[in-house]
Design a protein around this motif. Structure first.
Motif, mmCIF file in Angstrom:
data_model
loop_
_atom_site.group_PDB
_atom_site.id
_atom_site.type_symbol
_atom_site.label_atom_id
_atom_site.label_comp_id
_atom_site.label_asym_id
_atom_site.label_seq_id
_atom_site.Cartn_x
_atom_site.Cartn_y
_atom_site.Cartn_z
ATOM 1 N N ILE A 68 0.809 -1.376 0.163
ATOM 2 C CA ILE A 68 0.050 -0.042 -0.207
ATOM 3 C C ILE A 68 0.692 1.451 -0.087
ATOM 4 N N LEU A 69 0.485 2.174 -0.896
ATOM 5 C CA LEU A 69 1.258 3.599 -0.741
ATOM 6 C C LEU A 69 0.020 4.415 -0.928
ATOM 7 N N GLY A 70 -0.058 5.247 0.365
ATOM 8 C CA GLY A 70 -0.868 6.475 0.322
ATOM 9 C C GLY A 70 -0.225 7.696 0.461
ATOM 10 N N GLU A 71 -0.857 8.728 -0.240
ATOM 11 C CA GLU A 71 -0.159 9.844 0.021
ATOM 12 C C GLU A 71 -0.264 10.489 1.566
ATOM 13 N N GLU A 72 -1.248 10.277 2.251
ATOM 14 C CA GLU A 72 -1.212 10.674 3.460
ATOM 15 C C GLU A 72 -0.160 9.996 4.647
ATOM 16 N N GLY A 73 0.404 9.061 4.045
ATOM 17 C CA GLY A 73 1.499 7.996 4.669
ATOM 18 C C GLY A 73 1.160 6.563 5.124
ATOM 19 N N ALA A 74 -0.115 6.145 4.427
ATOM 20 C CA ALA A 74 -0.225 4.785 4.723
ATOM 21 C C ALA A 74 0.775 4.240 3.765
ATOM 22 N N TYR A 75 1.380 3.037 4.346
ATOM 23 C CA TYR A 75 2.518 2.293 3.529
ATOM 24 C C TYR A 75 2.435 1.014 4.305
ATOM 25 N N ALA A 76 2.788 -0.109 3.401
ATOM 26 C CA ALA A 76 3.174 -1.377 3.676
ATOM 27 C C ALA A 76 3.801 -1.875 2.333
ATOM 28 N N SER A 77 4.656 -2.542 2.429
ATOM 29 C CA SER A 77 5.632 -3.337 1.393
ATOM 30 C C SER A 77 4.808 -4.495 0.789
ATOM 31 N N GLY A 78 4.160 -5.425 1.557
ATOM 32 C CA GLY A 78 3.305 -6.372 0.936
ATOM 33 C C GLY A 78 4.263 -7.405 0.475
#
Ligand code: IPD
Ligand code: CA
Ligand code: CA
Length: 262
Positions: A68-78
């Motif tokens: 996941i890549l979100g502009e407001e900071g959400a992140y997970a490499s997956g």
């Protein structure tokens, strides 16, 4: 393995679910928590964060091991090779001012390529989507770019950076472009601009300095509607996105190259 269509359908359900829980009409009241990011015109509101968080929760319920890549900071490499790229509100300054032109953009990338995308206009309820190799739609109806082949009459959208020093450069490019086209539009949501190009409401779009979440879904929607999208990395950190109805592709590339040399 999950199909691109199924991934697109999850994104469509996600947008329907998230937008059903928020009250977009009362924008002013919802946005009491307005903050500035990179500059005095770069806003983020509590609704940007709420939409991003609800979008991520929805995706997680369906897809546990995706990135996941979100502009407001959400992140997970997956670990699955699939990544969701989210702009919770594209056009936040329009949202803050009550201008009805802002959207949620969700793109799905598989093994490094965008394979599906959904952009929903949060003020009109138009929902655009595309699946790689299977065309683009607006509210389930197939859409295509227009066939204007005259740059002199072309209506072209663009956008400007929040950083003043980039704007000086972008203004210089525009000075060269403006006398050579029909007219310019600066609506304020790159994702929606691309969808409008995909439906034939615009002839071309360009912007320097966009982030992946601004254009990932919209670019696929343009190319699946018969348009041509080019991304170019030039010297001094300049990255340009050019999108046209394809008929204008060559002429527009020449115009932009000339504008860059000015
Ligand atoms: C912005 C919009 C705008 C574009 C800016 C983007 P945001 O996104 O897409 O049209 O010109 O470059 O940053 O900040 O509203 O998500
Ligand atoms: Ca954006
Ligand atoms: Ca945004």
């Amino acid at each position: 393995m999950i199909s691109y269509h199924e991934l697109r359908d999850i994104a469509l359900e996600c947008v329907a679910s998230v937008t059903s829980t928020i009250n977009i009409c009362s924008t002013k009241e919802q946005s009491t928590d307005i903050k500035k990011k990179s500059s005095s015109s770069d806003y983020v509101t509590s609704l940007d964060r709420q939409i991003e968080s609800e979008t991520v929760q929805f995706i997680r319920k369906n897809r546990t091991s995706d990135g996941i890549l979100g502009e407001e900071g959400a992140y997970a490499s997956g670990t699955s090779g699939i990544r969701w790229i989210i702009d919770p509100i594209d056009g936040t300054s329009n949202f803050v001012y009550g201008v009805p032109y802002f959207s949620i953009s969700i793109a799905i990338e598989a093994d490094g390529k965008i394979v599906a995308g959904v952009v929903a206009d949060l003020s009109s309820n138009d929902v655009f989507d595309a699946v790689k190799g299977h065309g683009s739609r607006c509210n389930n109806e197939i859409i295509t770019v227009n066939d204007n082949d005259s740059l002199q009459s072309a209506i072209i959208a663009t956008g400007f950076s929040y950083r003043p020093e980039r704007r000086e450069f972008q203004g210089g490019m525009l000075q060269h472009i403006l006398p050579r086209i029909g007219d310019i539009r600066r609506f304020g949501s790159a994702a929606l601009d691309l969808c409008w190009l995909a439906t034939g409401r615009l002839d071309a779009f360009y912007e320097e300095g966009l982030n992946l979440w601004d254009y990932a879904a919209g670019s696929l929607i343009v190319s699946e509607a018969g348009g041509t999208v080019r991304t170019t990395n030039l010297a001094h950190g300049i990255n340009l996105l050019l999108a046209t109805n394809t008929r204008l592709d060559k002429e527009f590339q020449i115009l932009i190259n000339n504008a860059l040399q000015h």
